[in-house]
Design a protein around this motif. Sequence first.
Motif: not given
Length: 133
Positions: A75, A79, A83, A116, A123
Amino acid sequence: MTLAYACILIAALLPYLWTAIAKALGERYDNRDPRAWQARQQNPRSQRAYAAHLNAFEAFAPFAAGVLMAQSAGVGEARVAALAVAFVALRVLHGLCYLAGWHRTRSLVWLGGLSCVLALMLSATLAFAGARA
């Protein structure tokens, strides 16, 4: 992933912050039997700080797993970092809401932190599934 790893470290230390506050707000601390000492505390803020301590431990493992899952699945670093920072900020706010006795706000902040963690894990799952397709 340095920022995300720093967030794991901060999240790992948060339970100890809340327990230090619980001890500071309680009657004279007795280290010979800390659990019994905590159970005898009458100060509501000490009790709430201890509850924040327990909740921080509960939230840590899924968060750390989510960061590590997201990283290992590839990921994007931005990002994962966003998070992770949001989670830590929400967990600090969660503890402060606990101390203040703001139960409704605390629950909403808790939900934000959980979101989160779920976003990190989702993700990772989607990134892994996309890589295998």
